[in-house]
Design a protein around this motif. Structure first.
Motif, PDB file in Angstrom:
ATOM      1  N   TYR A 139       0.562  -1.079   0.064  1.00  0.00           N
ATOM      2  CA  TYR A 139      -0.175  -0.003   0.044  1.00  0.00           C
ATOM      3  C   TYR A 139       0.911   1.282   0.083  1.00  0.00           C
ATOM      4  CZ  TYR A 139      -2.627   4.006   2.302  1.00  0.00           C
ATOM      5  OH  TYR A 139      -3.057   4.991   2.368  1.00  0.00           O
ATOM      6  N   ALA A 140       1.963   1.070   0.814  1.00  0.00           N
ATOM      7  CA  ALA A 140       2.781   2.365   0.787  1.00  0.00           C
ATOM      8  C   ALA A 140       3.288   2.889  -0.461  1.00  0.00           C
ATOM      9  CB  ALA A 140       4.032   2.054   1.701  1.00  0.00           C
ATOM     10  N   ILE A 144       3.318   6.572  -3.232  1.00  0.00           N
ATOM     11  CA  ILE A 144       4.736   7.005  -3.992  1.00  0.00           C
ATOM     12  C   ILE A 144       4.761   7.066  -5.424  1.00  0.00           C
ATOM     13  CG2 ILE A 144       7.124   6.236  -4.158  1.00  0.00           C
ATOM     14  CD1 ILE A 144       6.869   4.964  -1.241  1.00  0.00           C
ATOM     15  N   LEU A 150       4.508  10.939  -4.579  1.00  0.00           N
ATOM     16  CA  LEU A 150       5.792  11.507  -4.162  1.00  0.00           C
ATOM     17  C   LEU A 150       6.775  11.627  -5.304  1.00  0.00           C
ATOM     18  CD1 LEU A 150       5.860   9.813  -0.750  1.00  0.00           C
ATOM     19  CD2 LEU A 150       5.493  12.406  -1.321  1.00  0.00           C
ATOM     20  N   GLN A 153       5.788  14.207  -7.598  1.00  0.00           N
ATOM     21  CA  GLN A 153       5.738  15.339  -7.158  1.00  0.00           C
ATOM     22  C   GLN A 153       7.332  15.990  -7.180  1.00  0.00           C
ATOM     23  OE1 GLN A 153       4.200  16.191  -3.158  1.00  0.00           O
ATOM     24  NE2 GLN A 153       2.413  14.967  -3.728  1.00  0.00           N
ATOM     25  N   TYR A 180      10.307  -5.310  -4.235  1.00  0.00           N
ATOM     26  CA  TYR A 180      10.228  -4.835  -2.755  1.00  0.00           C
ATOM     27  C   TYR A 180       9.614  -5.866  -1.772  1.00  0.00           C
ATOM     28  CZ  TYR A 180       9.205  -1.782   1.000  1.00  0.00           C
ATOM     29  OH  TYR A 180       9.153  -0.989   2.349  1.00  0.00           O
TER      30      TYR A 180
ATOM     31  N   PRO B  23       9.720   3.536   2.076  1.00  0.00           N
ATOM     32  CA  PRO B  23       8.451   3.571   1.704  1.00  0.00           C
ATOM     33  C   PRO B  23       7.639   3.561   3.055  1.00  0.00           C
ATOM     34  CG  PRO B  23       9.205   2.025   0.126  1.00  0.00           C
ATOM     35  CD  PRO B  23      10.537   2.457   1.078  1.00  0.00           C
ATOM     36  N   ILE B  24       8.491   2.719   4.129  1.00  0.00           N
ATOM     37  CA  ILE B  24       7.673   2.522   5.552  1.00  0.00           C
ATOM     38  C   ILE B  24       7.842   3.753   6.185  1.00  0.00           C
ATOM     39  CG2 ILE B  24       7.908   1.222   7.732  1.00  0.00           C
ATOM     40  CD1 ILE B  24       9.249  -1.319   5.902  1.00  0.00           C
ATOM     41  N   LEU B  26       7.863   6.909   4.833  1.00  0.00           N
ATOM     42  CA  LEU B  26       7.036   7.786   4.350  1.00  0.00           C
ATOM     43  C   LEU B  26       5.428   7.534   4.885  1.00  0.00           C
ATOM     44  CD1 LEU B  26       8.451   8.025   0.830  1.00  0.00           C
ATOM     45  CD2 LEU B  26       8.569   9.763   2.514  1.00  0.00           C
ATOM     46  N   LEU B  27       5.298   6.135   4.879  1.00  0.00           N
ATOM     47  CA  LEU B  27       4.081   5.715   5.390  1.00  0.00           C
ATOM     48  C   LEU B  27       3.745   6.403   6.784  1.00  0.00           C
ATOM     49  CD1 LEU B  27       1.534   3.329   4.980  1.00  0.00           C
ATOM     50  CD2 LEU B  27       3.037   2.369   6.765  1.00  0.00           C
ATOM     51  N   PHE B  30       3.345  10.104   6.833  1.00  0.00           N
ATOM     52  CA  PHE B  30       2.105  10.812   6.187  1.00  0.00           C
ATOM     53  C   PHE B  30       0.818  10.275   6.985  1.00  0.00           C
ATOM     54  CE2 PHE B  30       4.706  11.864   2.578  1.00  0.00           C
ATOM     55  CZ  PHE B  30       4.342  12.922   2.357  1.00  0.00           C
ATOM     56  N   LEU B  37      -5.463  14.485   1.227  1.00  0.00           N
ATOM     57  CA  LEU B  37      -4.731  14.322   0.043  1.00  0.00           C
ATOM     58  C   LEU B  37      -3.430  13.593   0.677  1.00  0.00           C
ATOM     59  CD1 LEU B  37      -5.165  17.552  -1.884  1.00  0.00           C
ATOM     60  CD2 LEU B  37      -6.127  15.248  -2.454  1.00  0.00           C
ATOM     61  N   VAL B  38      -3.324  12.193   0.877  1.00  0.00           N
ATOM     62  CA  VAL B  38      -2.476  11.639   1.931  1.00  0.00           C
ATOM     63  C   VAL B  38      -0.890  12.259   1.441  1.00  0.00           C
ATOM     64  CG1 VAL B  38      -1.145   9.457   2.336  1.00  0.00           C
ATOM     65  CG2 VAL B  38      -3.630   9.514   2.165  1.00  0.00           C
ATOM     66  N   THR B  39      -0.404  12.374   0.070  1.00  0.00           N
ATOM     67  CA  THR B  39       0.725  12.803  -0.165  1.00  0.00           C
ATOM     68  C   THR B  39       1.102  14.092  -0.337  1.00  0.00           C
ATOM     69  OG1 THR B  39       0.233  12.301  -2.261  1.00  0.00           O
ATOM     70  CG2 THR B  39       1.501  10.669  -1.248  1.00  0.00           C
ATOM     71  N   VAL B  40       0.024  15.172   0.073  1.00  0.00           N
ATOM     72  CA  VAL B  40       0.433  16.523   0.213  1.00  0.00           C
ATOM     73  C   VAL B  40       0.324  17.044   1.452  1.00  0.00           C
ATOM     74  CG1 VAL B  40      -0.320  18.908  -0.616  1.00  0.00           C
ATOM     75  CG2 VAL B  40      -0.715  16.938  -2.042  1.00  0.00           C
ATOM     76  N   MET B 225      -8.496   0.050   1.072  1.00  0.00           N
ATOM     77  CA  MET B 225      -7.376   0.321  -0.160  1.00  0.00           C
ATOM     78  C   MET B 225      -7.923   0.437  -1.585  1.00  0.00           C
ATOM     79  SD  MET B 225      -4.057  -1.869   1.089  1.00  0.00           S
ATOM     80  CE  MET B 225      -3.357  -1.684   2.424  1.00  0.00           C
ATOM     81  N   VAL B 229      -5.714   5.719  -1.641  1.00  0.00           N
ATOM     82  CA  VAL B 229      -4.808   6.030  -0.272  1.00  0.00           C
ATOM     83  C   VAL B 229      -5.947   6.719   0.392  1.00  0.00           C
ATOM     84  CG1 VAL B 229      -2.665   5.784  -1.366  1.00  0.00           C
ATOM     85  CG2 VAL B 229      -4.063   7.823  -1.639  1.00  0.00           C
ATOM     86  N   SER B 230      -5.870   6.560   1.853  1.00  0.00           N
ATOM     87  CA  SER B 230      -6.729   7.228   2.684  1.00  0.00           C
ATOM     88  C   SER B 230      -5.625   7.343   3.979  1.00  0.00           C
ATOM     89  CB  SER B 230      -7.969   7.010   2.937  1.00  0.00           C
ATOM     90  OG  SER B 230      -8.027   5.865   4.244  1.00  0.00           O
ATOM     91  N   PRO B 231      -5.710   8.322   4.629  1.00  0.00           N
ATOM     92  CA  PRO B 231      -4.950   8.722   5.941  1.00  0.00           C
ATOM     93  C   PRO B 231      -5.226   7.549   6.999  1.00  0.00           C
ATOM     94  CG  PRO B 231      -6.143  10.794   5.382  1.00  0.00           C
ATOM     95  CD  PRO B 231      -6.639   9.649   4.554  1.00  0.00           C
ATOM     96  N   ILE B 233      -5.846   4.573   6.726  1.00  0.00           N
ATOM     97  CA  ILE B 233      -4.959   3.174   6.430  1.00  0.00           C
ATOM     98  C   ILE B 233      -3.551   3.536   6.748  1.00  0.00           C
ATOM     99  CG2 ILE B 233      -4.426   1.571   4.744  1.00  0.00           C
ATOM    100  CD1 ILE B 233      -6.632   2.357   3.004  1.00  0.00           C
ATOM    101  N   ASN B 234      -3.046   4.645   6.592  1.00  0.00           N
ATOM    102  CA  ASN B 234      -1.743   5.183   6.981  1.00  0.00           C
ATOM    103  C   ASN B 234      -1.536   4.925   8.495  1.00  0.00           C
ATOM    104  OD1 ASN B 234      -1.745   6.349   4.328  1.00  0.00           O
ATOM    105  ND2 ASN B 234       0.166   7.148   4.990  1.00  0.00           N
TER     106      ASN B 234
END
Lengths: 304, 264
Positions: A139-140, A144, A150, A153, A180, B23-24, B26-27, B30, B37-40, B225, B229-231, B233-234
């Motif tokens: 999911y992560a 990205i 990301l 961006q 991964y 990735p972990i 960043l997860l 965020f 908007l999870v990634t902003v 999922m 994406v939604s916060p 789940i993060n």
């Protein structure tokens, strides 16, 4: 005292009986059921396949066997959709295995040649993510890779691209996800072999005048072959039937056979076709699987 | 080797670990992001975590997963211990290869196949699908992992200790309880922990073998999922990563401690 005599007959039975019953009930019999239901046809009923065994002892069983046929296999093998799903799965698993080897071998080598005090830490760093949720780690990558994710961006901010790259929902995203998720399965067997290698062989090669790259190529690489083979098989086999990664990262257009099985089962409620796909998958994977078993039992011999 | 192959391998190792952990990281980062908007990035918040506690469907699923995980890991550890003992101590008995193949095949078997086969079994014996069937299915697929971990430990220590105990007249069961069990206890704990985390994490097998009312945490997370994406789940993901990492570190320390004790 010989090793065999250390345990009496009763002890052996007591230790062996529970797991044998357990494995036969939950592994062997379910497999036979898949094979049997793959020969049935789908009906709107509960359970959704026919014919069923309706009593009648041996005669009833015979009648049942008489009604089974290979129709599902004929359908699958003549339908381009299934064939291309099989071929796509094999191709993706093959390329992913190669990528994993190219990335995993140098990492395993780096771990095996690191200072002895550092090695347990590197090993733990490699193993810990394997324990944490596979689903969450895949999911992560959605955040990205997606269009406003990301990577896009960052590349847009740096002015390297003018419009977002389409990475999510492509095969590239599947390769990233597979590499991964399966990296430890490739690295650890290679590491195990490299760490156990006798360094005196390299010294001998050096004494005989071989430069480091030559002794690496002629000594280290050939001796690491069992680890390489085990790593490749450990990632290739499950990857062929992978469901979560193509489903979350690959988008709707990538047909992989594991996903096809899933949608036959949940979408079409066609259990017999799903079973026939599973049987065909096992047939395709039986050779890599037997190779892996041979490597493993050789490894066990070596430990004795 | 500070040059050539060594340098290549060293940089591969560093890049590889960045690839594994970024990735972990960043997860987790965020999950504290105050923006849908999870990634902003929109400022720091912990509101997604507070929201989780009120999400009853998610909490119920987590509770289901926990129960299934504890029960299936226990069964898998007992079976795995017996398999490992038989493979490591009974010499070359008839059917040894078959036992190993049956035990270890599910480790590499594509999950969809294992899942479908177990579902067909439960339907054939008319067992209602629910927590029990998921537990049995998870026990079946994690037993091989448990057997592998315990087997590695059994192969690693000196069996002459057990044999000495038996030569001195201890029956096998006593020798096992007094000598073997304490030596492999850390591996048994590690095997249980691995079986538990595998069960907690499994989506495919649970989806096939569950029934109405027995949704597990991964099934719940997965259905969310698919909507993107939604916060939330993060936040769930962060909690899972933290809990599992803490458990793994504890298990590793226990295993190391046990090894030292065993070697002494």
């Amino acid at each position: 005292m010989s090793r065999r005599d250390s345990y009496g007959r009763a002890t052996r039975w007591a230790v062996l009986a529970p797991p044998v019953v357990f494995l036969v009930a939950l592994f062997v019999i379910p497999f036979l059921l898949i094979a049997r239901i793959s020969l049935s046809h789908s009906v709107r009923a509960q359970p959704p396949y026919a014919p069923q065994y309706e009593g009648g002892g041996v005669a009833g069983a015979w009648r049942l066997i008489g009604e089974l046929d290979l129709e599902n296999y004929a359908t699958i093998l003549s339908d381009d959709l299934y064939l291309s799903a099989f071929l796509t799965s094999l191709r993706i698993a093959g390329i992913a295995t190669l990528l994993l080897l190219l990335i995993g071998y140098p990492m395993a080598y780096g771990m095996a040649r690191a200072r002895a005090s550092l090695r347990p830490i590197l090993l733990a760093l490699m193993i810990v993510p394997f324990w944490t949720s596979f689903l969450i780690r895949i999911y992560a990558w959605i955040g990205i890779l997606k269009a406003d994710g990301l990577i896009n961006q960052a590349l847009l901010a740096l002015g390297l691209i003018g419009a977002p790259l389409e990475i999510l929902n492509t095969e590239a995203a599947i390769f990233i996800g597979v590499v991964y998720a399966y990296l430890p399965f490739m690295v650890l067997p290679i590491y195990a072999v490299l760490a156990a290698q006798d360094r005196a062989l390299l010294e001998a090669a050096a004494d005989l005048g071989a430069p480091p790259w030559l002794s690496f190529w002629l000594v280290t690489v050939p001796l690491s072959f069992p680890g390489v083979a085990a790593g490749c098989l450990l990632v290739f086999i499950p990857c062929v039937g992978e469901f979560v990664i193509p489903d979350l990262l690959g988008g709707s257009e990538t047909l992989m056979i594991g996903r096809q099985l899933w949608s036959e089962f949940f979408g079409n409620r066609d259990w017999p076709t799903a079973s026939a796909i599973a049987v065909l998958m096992v047939i395709v994977l039986i050779i890599p699987f037997l190779l892996l078993r041979r490597l493993e039992s050789r490894g066990e011999e070596a430990l004795r | 080797m500070k040059h050539g192959i060594g340098a290549v391998a060293g940089s591969a190792l560093i890049l590889g670990f960045v690839f594994i952990y970024a990735p972990i990281a960043l997860l987790i980062l965020f999950s504290f992001n105050d923006s849908r908007l999870v990634t902003v990035w929109g400022g720091f918040t912990t509101r997604w975590y507070a929201g989780l506690l009120e999400n009853e469907a998610l909490m119920g699923a987590a509770w289901n997963s926990l129960r299934v995980g504890v029960a299936s890991a226990t069964v898998a550890t007992v079976m795995g211990t017996l398999i490992a003992l038989a493979l490591a101590r009974f010499g070359r008995f008839r059917g040894r290869g078959l036992l190993a193949a049956m035990a270890f095949a599910p480790i590499v078997m594509p999950e969809v196949i294992t899942a479908l086969s177990l579902l067909l079994l439960f339907v054939a014996v008319d067992l209602d699908r629910g927590a029990l069937t998921i537990t049995l299915a998870h026990a079946a697929f994690t037993t091989g992992f448990a057997a592998a971990i315990i087997g590695a430990r059994l192969a690693g220590f000196d069996r002459s200790l057990e044999e000495a105990a038996m030569d001195l007249g201890a029956p096998p069961l006593l020798a096992f309880a007094q000598v073997t069990l304490p030596l492999i206890a850390p591996a048994i704990a590690a095997a249980w922990a691995l079986a538990f985390t595998l069960s907690l994490d499994d989506l495919v097998i649970a989806s096939f073998t569950s029934g109405p009312g027995s949704t597990t945490l991964p099934m719940r997370i997965y259905s969310q999922m698919r909507l993107g994406v939604s916060p939330d789940i993060n936040a769930v993901g962060t909690l899972i990563v933290l809990v599992v990492t803490a458990a793994v570190l504890a298990a590793t320390v226990a295993l190391k401690h046990g090894e030292r004790a065993g070697a002494g």
